[in-house]
Motif scaffolding. Structure first.
Motif, PDB file in Angstrom:
ATOM      1  N   GLN A   4     -19.815 -21.043   7.708  1.00 52.52           N
ATOM      2  CA  GLN A   4     -20.252 -20.928   9.009  1.00 52.52           C
ATOM      3  C   GLN A   4     -19.433 -21.448   9.552  1.00 52.52           C
ATOM      4  O   GLN A   4     -18.257 -22.516   9.264  1.00 52.52           O
ATOM      5  CB  GLN A   4     -21.551 -22.098   9.363  1.00 52.52           C
ATOM      6  N   SER A   7     -21.492 -25.579  13.454  1.00 50.70           N
ATOM      7  CA  SER A   7     -22.458 -26.324  12.762  1.00 50.70           C
ATOM      8  C   SER A   7     -24.107 -25.374  12.811  1.00 50.70           C
ATOM      9  O   SER A   7     -23.221 -24.915  14.098  1.00 50.70           O
ATOM     10  CB  SER A   7     -22.371 -27.336  12.360  1.00 50.70           C
ATOM     11  N   PRO A   8     -24.866 -25.306  12.274  1.00 43.88           N
ATOM     12  CA  PRO A   8     -25.815 -25.146  12.694  1.00 43.88           C
ATOM     13  C   PRO A   8     -26.830 -25.487  14.052  1.00 43.88           C
ATOM     14  O   PRO A   8     -27.083 -24.585  14.579  1.00 43.88           O
ATOM     15  CB  PRO A   8     -26.765 -25.359  11.325  1.00 43.88           C
ATOM     16  N   SER A   9     -26.701 -26.307  14.458  1.00 40.99           N
ATOM     17  CA  SER A   9     -26.408 -27.138  15.860  1.00 40.99           C
ATOM     18  C   SER A   9     -25.657 -26.335  16.606  1.00 40.99           C
ATOM     19  O   SER A   9     -26.155 -25.577  17.706  1.00 40.99           O
ATOM     20  CB  SER A   9     -26.498 -28.234  15.456  1.00 40.99           C
ATOM     21  N   VAL A  10     -24.247 -26.177  16.562  1.00 42.87           N
ATOM     22  CA  VAL A  10     -23.733 -25.613  17.267  1.00 42.87           C
ATOM     23  C   VAL A  10     -23.728 -23.920  17.001  1.00 42.87           C
ATOM     24  O   VAL A  10     -23.583 -23.197  18.517  1.00 42.87           O
ATOM     25  CB  VAL A  10     -22.352 -26.059  17.051  1.00 42.87           C
ATOM     26  N   GLN A  11     -23.801 -23.289  16.200  1.00 35.84           N
ATOM     27  CA  GLN A  11     -23.644 -22.132  16.217  1.00 35.84           C
ATOM     28  C   GLN A  11     -25.706 -21.734  17.204  1.00 35.84           C
ATOM     29  O   GLN A  11     -25.622 -20.782  17.636  1.00 35.84           O
ATOM     30  CB  GLN A  11     -23.794 -21.722  14.947  1.00 35.84           C
ATOM     31  N   HIS A  12     -26.526 -22.370  16.905  1.00 35.38           N
ATOM     32  CA  HIS A  12     -28.153 -22.269  17.825  1.00 35.38           C
ATOM     33  C   HIS A  12     -27.860 -22.140  19.074  1.00 35.38           C
ATOM     34  O   HIS A  12     -27.512 -21.020  19.815  1.00 35.38           O
ATOM     35  CB  HIS A  12     -28.649 -23.060  17.211  1.00 35.38           C
ATOM     36  N   THR A  13     -26.773 -23.260  19.891  1.00 32.74           N
ATOM     37  CA  THR A  13     -26.502 -23.296  21.199  1.00 32.74           C
ATOM     38  C   THR A  13     -25.476 -21.868  21.711  1.00 32.74           C
ATOM     39  O   THR A  13     -25.475 -20.850  22.615  1.00 32.74           O
ATOM     40  CB  THR A  13     -25.960 -24.769  21.112  1.00 32.74           C
ATOM     41  N   ASP A  15     -25.580 -18.992  20.295  1.00 37.63           N
ATOM     42  CA  ASP A  15     -26.238 -17.938  20.135  1.00 37.63           C
ATOM     43  C   ASP A  15     -27.352 -17.603  21.602  1.00 37.63           C
ATOM     44  O   ASP A  15     -27.253 -16.982  22.411  1.00 37.63           O
ATOM     45  CB  ASP A  15     -27.106 -18.311  19.019  1.00 37.63           C
ATOM     46  N   ASP A  69     -38.089 -18.064  16.397  1.00 38.29           N
ATOM     47  CA  ASP A  69     -37.134 -19.242  17.275  1.00 38.29           C
ATOM     48  C   ASP A  69     -37.562 -18.905  18.790  1.00 38.29           C
ATOM     49  O   ASP A  69     -37.223 -18.192  18.853  1.00 38.29           O
ATOM     50  CB  ASP A  69     -35.629 -19.068  16.913  1.00 38.29           C
TER      51      ASP A  69
END
Length: 223
Positions: A4, A7-13, A15, A69
């Motif tokens: 990736q 990180s998943p949290s940064v990716q989500h933000t 997005d 989500d």
């Protein structure tokens, strides 16, 4: 599993930021078309989530992230609410919105390609879905607003080409086993910079050689 970029949290933000900016472009078009509040909300949702929805349905990632989500669904509504009340002010910062839109384009063409490959598609198909992720929402927006999609119009600055370049870079990196956070980031930046240059210098795709069109040529306000 491919590495990736964030990180998943940064990716989500990221997005959500991209979704928000895409939604603003849809809501602004709805205002220009004199849509009511429901139409503004629908166009915001479709513009923001349409590309990812198309990708997820094709690759079988169901139910799509847009429906699992809550943040993905609510963010376009917030953008629509902002435009509903403050659209004159938002119009005045259109240049800034376009810059963030270019960033979202770069991010989504890369993440879309990566996700499609992770679900078993070939490199070419993955790159095509990366492109669809980045521009699909805008096409659906224009169709619903009874406009010729910007993607197909000669009088608009290059939009699909930067996304295509970014998606192709990811596919080539996968092919040569060189996809890392660094090369993924490079693909994002490349698409982003190409889009900015296209807006700055009004780069446009060539039309048919020696064409003889009877359609009257006219410039249109940017969408």
């Amino acid at each position: 599993m491919l590495q990736q970029l964030f990180s998943p949290s940064v990716q989500h933000t990221l997005d959500l930021v991209g979704i928000f900016v895409f939604a603003i472009s849809g809501a602004l078009l709805a205002v220009r078309k004199n849509f009511d509040v429901f139409g503004i909300a629908v166009l915001a949702e479709v513009t923001a989530l349409g590309g990812g929805l198309i990708r997820d349905l094709i690759i079988g990632a169901v139910p799509p992230a847009a429906f699992t989500d809550l943040g993905y669904f609510v963010t376009p509504l917030l953008a629509a609410l902002l435009v509903f009340f403050l659209h004159p002010q938002v119009e005045r910062i259109q240049t800034g919105v376009n810059v963030f839109d270019a960033a979202g384009l770069g991010l989504f063409c890369v993440t879309g390609t990566t996700k499609a490959y992770e679900y078993g598609l070939g490199l070419t198909a993955s790159a095509c879905l990366g492109l669809a992720t980045a521009v699909g929402g805008g096409v659906l927006r224009d169709v619903l607003a009874n406009e010729v999609p910007s993607l197909l119009r000669w009088d608009r600055d290059l939009y699909a080409v930067p996304a295509t370049v970014g998606a192709a870079m990811v596919a080539l990196c996968i092919r040569w086993d060189a996809l890392t956070p660094l090369t993924s980031g490079l693909a994002v930046v490349t698409a982003f910079v190409l889009r900015l240059l296209a807006m700055r210098f009004h780069w446009r795709a060539p039309r048919a050689w020696n064409r003889r069109s009877t359609v009257r040529e006219e410039e249109h306000l940017p969408v």
